[in-house]
Scaffold this motif. Structure first.
Motif, PDB file in Angstrom:
ATOM      1  N   ALA A 281      47.842  40.650  38.273  1.00 16.52           N
ATOM      2  CA  ALA A 281      47.051  40.616  37.042  1.00 16.52           C
ATOM      3  C   ALA A 281      45.654  41.179  37.279  1.00 16.52           C
ATOM      4  CB  ALA A 281      46.963  39.184  36.517  1.00 16.52           C
ATOM      5  N   ALA A 282      45.101  40.943  38.471  1.00 15.09           N
ATOM      6  CA  ALA A 282      43.784  41.487  38.795  1.00 15.09           C
ATOM      7  C   ALA A 282      43.828  43.011  38.819  1.00 15.09           C
ATOM      8  CB  ALA A 282      43.298  40.942  40.135  1.00 15.09           C
ATOM      9  N   THR A 283      44.925  43.573  39.326  1.00 14.04           N
ATOM     10  CA  THR A 283      45.061  45.024  39.359  1.00 14.04           C
ATOM     11  C   THR A 283      45.109  45.592  37.946  1.00 14.04           C
ATOM     12  OG1 THR A 283      46.197  44.978  41.491  1.00 14.04           O
ATOM     13  CG2 THR A 283      46.518  46.940  40.121  1.00 14.04           C
ATOM     14  N   VAL A 284      45.849  44.945  37.065  1.00 19.11           N
ATOM     15  CA  VAL A 284      45.907  45.383  35.671  1.00 19.11           C
ATOM     16  C   VAL A 284      44.518  45.305  35.040  1.00 19.11           C
ATOM     17  CG1 VAL A 284      46.836  44.853  33.387  1.00 19.11           C
ATOM     18  CG2 VAL A 284      48.332  44.764  35.396  1.00 19.11           C
ATOM     19  N   ALA A 285      43.804  44.218  35.313  1.00 20.85           N
ATOM     20  CA  ALA A 285      42.467  44.040  34.751  1.00 20.85           C
ATOM     21  C   ALA A 285      41.498  45.092  35.280  1.00 20.85           C
ATOM     22  CB  ALA A 285      41.954  42.641  35.073  1.00 20.85           C
TER      23      ALA A 285
END
Length: 298
Positions: A281-285
């Motif tokens: 999710a951090a990568t998407v963000a």
């Protein structure tokens, strides 16, 4: 722990910061930036790097500020590294001041000419040489100890390349390797010898595995990360950024982008929101934030 008193002689010069940013910000076209002038290179006006280097691409990315915060969050997990972070901030609970300090110094080394890079290295070494303290094993340490300087350097290099690449900067595996190799030049500015510095991804990963047993959470490190995630409105953002999202979630995203072993040392998630994102999710963000910053910039 004693801490160096910093006088005006080692303070960065704010008025020079704008001149050290990417040439595109000065109105140059891509063709002008990349035009090769042998005489220009010969006198060292590009300094350590130049427009064709992977380093310029990485450090011109809009996520470089967030990557700097991530690097600081890594550095403070080393107790002696925490002392060095404190030595270069006017207030120990003000990471924004330290962020500005880091960005100015890195900007001078990356985008400045040879003289600016050398002077920046000399200022940093002068400050770190005044830091004194006692390590966990009872031995005295100095802020300019080679092992400590290497730790600070590797945290920066890993954070700059990993955050920008995870955020969507289009770099091949070979260019990733090239960036790490290029950063050996930056390490020399900080006073390290080339054979001391990891020059490949494998070497960098091996270095972090070796140093991890020496890392630990301290009260100061926890206070530092808490001040990142629950900050006052930072003057730095107000002065230098426009149309940027709220900074607290961005700081939380910097923490979420840390490797799992580093997050585990903090033992608990510092807050919610962006600070509690899983790695995927951090990568998407990071992708979303980079897109937003690119749109705002143009």
């Amino acid at each position: 722990m004693e801490q160096a008193e910093m006088g005006a002689a080692v303070e960065p010069q704010p008025e020079n910061w704008d001149q050290l940013e990417h040439p595109a910000d000065a109105g140059l076209t891509d063709d002008q930036e990349l035009e090769h002038d042998p005489d220009h290179d010969a006198v060292g006006q590009w300094g350590l790097f130049g427009p064709r280097t992977v380093t310029w691409r990485v450090h011109s990315d809009p996520l470089i500020g967030l990557a700097t915060l991530r690097g600081l969050a890594l550095q403070v997990l080393h107790p002696e590294g925490m002392a060095n972070v404190f030595a270069t901030a006017r207030r120990v609970d003000d990471p924004w001041d330290r962020l500005q300090w880091s960005q100015r110094h890195m900007g001078a080394v990356i985008f400045g000419n040879s003289i600016e890079a050398a002077m920046t290295g000399a200022r940093l070494r002068a400050v770190m040489g005044q830091v004194r303290g006692w390590a966990g094993d009872g031995d005295e340490f100095r802020g300019d100890d080679e092992e400590l300087v290497l730790w600070m350097h590797c945290c920066q290099v890993a954070s700059f390349i990993e955050v920008t690449r995870r955020g969507g900067l289009d770099l091949t595996d070979a260019e990733h390797e090239t960036y790490i190799q290029e950063q050996v030049r930056t390490a020399a500015v900080w006073g390290l010898e080339p054979d001391q510095v990891p020059a490949t991804r494998r070497d960098l990963a091996r270095y972090f595995r070796q140093v991890r047993p020496r890392l630990r959470m301290t009260h100061e490190a926890r206070a530092f990360i808490s001040s990142l995630l629950s900050p006052a409105v930072p003057e730095l953002i107000a002065m230098t950024q426009r149309n940027r999202p709220s900074w607290a979630p961005v700081a939380g995203l910097a923490w979420s982008s840390l490797p799992g072993w580093a997050r585990s040392l903090y033992s608990s998630v510092p807050g919610d929101g962006a600070g509690s994102l899983a790695p995927s999710a951090a990568t998407v963000a990071l992708h979303s934030l980079r897109d937003e910053l690119l749109i705002a910039h143009h």
